[in-house]
Design an enzyme around this catalytic site. Structure first.
Site, PDB file in Angstrom:
ATOM      1  N   ASP A 131       0.285 -10.592  13.323  1.00  0.00           N
ATOM      2  CA  ASP A 131       0.063  -9.447  12.446  1.00  0.00           C
ATOM      3  C   ASP A 131      -1.118  -8.624  12.963  1.00  0.00           C
ATOM      4  O   ASP A 131      -2.268  -9.060  12.912  1.00  0.00           O
ATOM      5  CB  ASP A 131      -0.219  -9.946  11.019  1.00  0.00           C
ATOM      6  CG  ASP A 131      -0.204  -8.846   9.981  1.00  0.00           C
ATOM      7  OD1 ASP A 131      -0.392  -7.672  10.342  1.00  0.00           O
ATOM      8  OD2 ASP A 131      -0.012  -9.162   8.785  1.00  0.00           O
ATOM      9  N   TYR A 143       0.828  -1.210   0.000  1.00  0.00           N
ATOM     10  CA  TYR A 143       0.000   0.000   0.000  1.00  0.00           C
ATOM     11  C   TYR A 143       0.858   1.255   0.000  1.00  0.00           C
ATOM     12  O   TYR A 143       1.784   1.377   0.811  1.00  0.00           O
ATOM     13  CB  TYR A 143      -0.894  -0.028   1.238  1.00  0.00           C
ATOM     14  CG  TYR A 143      -2.152   0.794   1.165  1.00  0.00           C
ATOM     15  CD1 TYR A 143      -2.701   1.203  -0.038  1.00  0.00           C
ATOM     16  CD2 TYR A 143      -2.827   1.127   2.341  1.00  0.00           C
ATOM     17  CE1 TYR A 143      -3.875   1.926  -0.081  1.00  0.00           C
ATOM     18  CE2 TYR A 143      -4.012   1.843   2.315  1.00  0.00           C
ATOM     19  CZ  TYR A 143      -4.527   2.244   1.095  1.00  0.00           C
ATOM     20  OH  TYR A 143      -5.697   2.969   1.058  1.00  0.00           O
ATOM     21  N   HIS A 172       3.527  -7.941  10.734  1.00  0.00           N
ATOM     22  CA  HIS A 172       3.505  -7.407   9.373  1.00  0.00           C
ATOM     23  C   HIS A 172       4.898  -6.879   9.046  1.00  0.00           C
ATOM     24  O   HIS A 172       5.165  -5.677   9.102  1.00  0.00           O
ATOM     25  CB  HIS A 172       2.457  -6.287   9.304  1.00  0.00           C
ATOM     26  CG  HIS A 172       1.844  -6.099   7.954  1.00  0.00           C
ATOM     27  ND1 HIS A 172       0.863  -6.911   7.453  1.00  0.00           N
ATOM     28  CD2 HIS A 172       2.075  -5.161   6.994  1.00  0.00           C
ATOM     29  CE1 HIS A 172       0.499  -6.490   6.262  1.00  0.00           C
ATOM     30  NE2 HIS A 172       1.221  -5.432   5.951  1.00  0.00           N
ATOM     31  N   SER A 180       1.037  -7.895   1.501  1.00  0.00           N
ATOM     32  CA  SER A 180       0.106  -6.918   2.058  1.00  0.00           C
ATOM     33  C   SER A 180      -0.909  -6.486   0.991  1.00  0.00           C
ATOM     34  O   SER A 180      -1.685  -7.324   0.516  1.00  0.00           O
ATOM     35  CB  SER A 180       0.875  -5.727   2.647  1.00  0.00           C
ATOM     36  OG  SER A 180       0.028  -4.944   3.461  1.00  0.00           O
TER      37      SER A 180
END
Length: 340
Positions: free
Chosen positions: A294, A109, A323, A204
């Site tokens: 995560d 992202y 993460h 992700s």
């Protein structure tokens, strides 16, 4: 049993998700793919202003760099890096038809496709590599999406106001999911590529796009998503984890629905771009990596998608990791893709 802050592993392996699925979900994606089929992608494959490291003396380069541009839905020009193996590198994985495999990569992202050199190892192993810049994020792709409402930040909610008014086609991730399909189709069409030997991967956001791509383009042969984003929005909300990547859920309600009068409608509408609902379409063999600590993309949200995959699949669990970089995973993914 591996530890998790979320729910016991036994419960995770049977969890089916909380976010609602819109009643017209299948019809929505049928219309969306039909729009893509009608689109002229106006492909440009241009030698990049950069060369792979040269061999000594008369030894040829082992790879060539290209800038790839194509038109996505809504008229946005999308960019991807493409590396083509040459010579003995190309021959390493060429089949009896003289054509080789490709790996298509999707980034996290707000980021971009990264440096050329990070793909050279795959090219040296005989893979063509394509890495897409997601529209409107940190790379060279355009975003021409016309939407009502917030454009300050938050791609997950971009177009949500339009969608709540009956136009879910304006959801930005709908366009991004279709961009992944368009790119894979372009790669499949290259004359040195075997279209039956395509793998997709990403971490992700890239993991969510990996699942979406494999679902919407059933000819993808292998998919390796890593702690995928864009899964089970309502579960993330109920865990009070609407922060970091999912923070725009929190921002949306504060700005546009402070009394949560439209909460059910909001989550149902986000269901159009919830990859857990696309997962049953996947025909590719899947290797999914899940980090059990995560707190950005919680394990239950990831299992919501994984558990709906009916194709051949297996997961790699990282009990002590969140993460973050997952040791050894790049090697596992390469070994998996070598099966192409």
């Amino acid at each position: 049993m591996p530890l998790t802050f979320d729910m016991p592993l036994e419960a995770l392996t049977s969890y089916q998700g909380r976010n609602p699925r819109p009643q017209d979900f299948d019809a929505f994606w049928t219309r969306s793919l039909a729009e893509l089929d009608r689109l002229d992608p106006q492909i440009q494959l241009i030698p990049a202003d950069r060369k792979a490291p040269s061999g000594k003396g008369s030894e040829p380069d082992f790879a060539a760099y290209y800038d790839l541009y194509f038109t996505g839905v809504g008229g946005s020009r999308i960019y991807a890096k493409l590396i083509k193996p040459l010579g003995s590198a190309a021959q390493r994985r060429a089949g009896s038809n003289g054509k080789g495999p490709a790996i298509v990569q999707f980034h996290g992202y707000s980021m971009n496709s990264g440096d050329w050199q990070s793909r050279l190892g795959l090219a040296a192993a005989g893979f063509t590599v394509a890495a897409m810049d997601c529209r409107g994020q940190g790379g060279r792709s355009e975003d021409r999406t016309p939407v009502y409402g917030n454009t300050l930040n938050g791609h997950m909610i971009r177009g949500l106001e339009d969608a709540l008014r009956g136009e879910p086609e304006h959801l930005l991730y709908r366009s991004m999911f279709l961009d992944t399909v368009q790119l894979v189709r372009i790669v499949m069409s290259l004359d040195w590529i075997d279209p039956d030997r395509i793998g997709v991967t990403g971490w992700s956001q890239g993991g969510g796009l990996t699942l979406a791509c494999a679902a919407l383009e059933p000819r993808v042969a292998r998919a390796a998503p890593v702690y995928p984003f864009l899964c089970d929005y309502k579960r993330v909300w109920e865990m009070d984890l609407a922060k970091d990547a999912y923070g725009e859920l929190h921002d949306y309600f504060r700005r546009f629905d402070p009394l949560h009068e439209r909460e059910d409608q909001v989550f149902t509408t986000l269901g159009y771009i919830d990859v857990q609902h696309l997962a049953p379409r996947i025909k590719a063999e899947v290797l999914q990596a899940i980090a059990l600590m995560d707190t950005i993309c919680p394990p239950s949200s990831q299992f919501a998608a994984y558990n709906k995959i009916t194709a051949t699949k297996r997961h790699l669990l990282y009990p002590d990791f969140g993460h973050e970089d997952l040791p050894g995973l790049h090697d596992h993914i390469l070994d998996f893709m070598c099966g192409l």
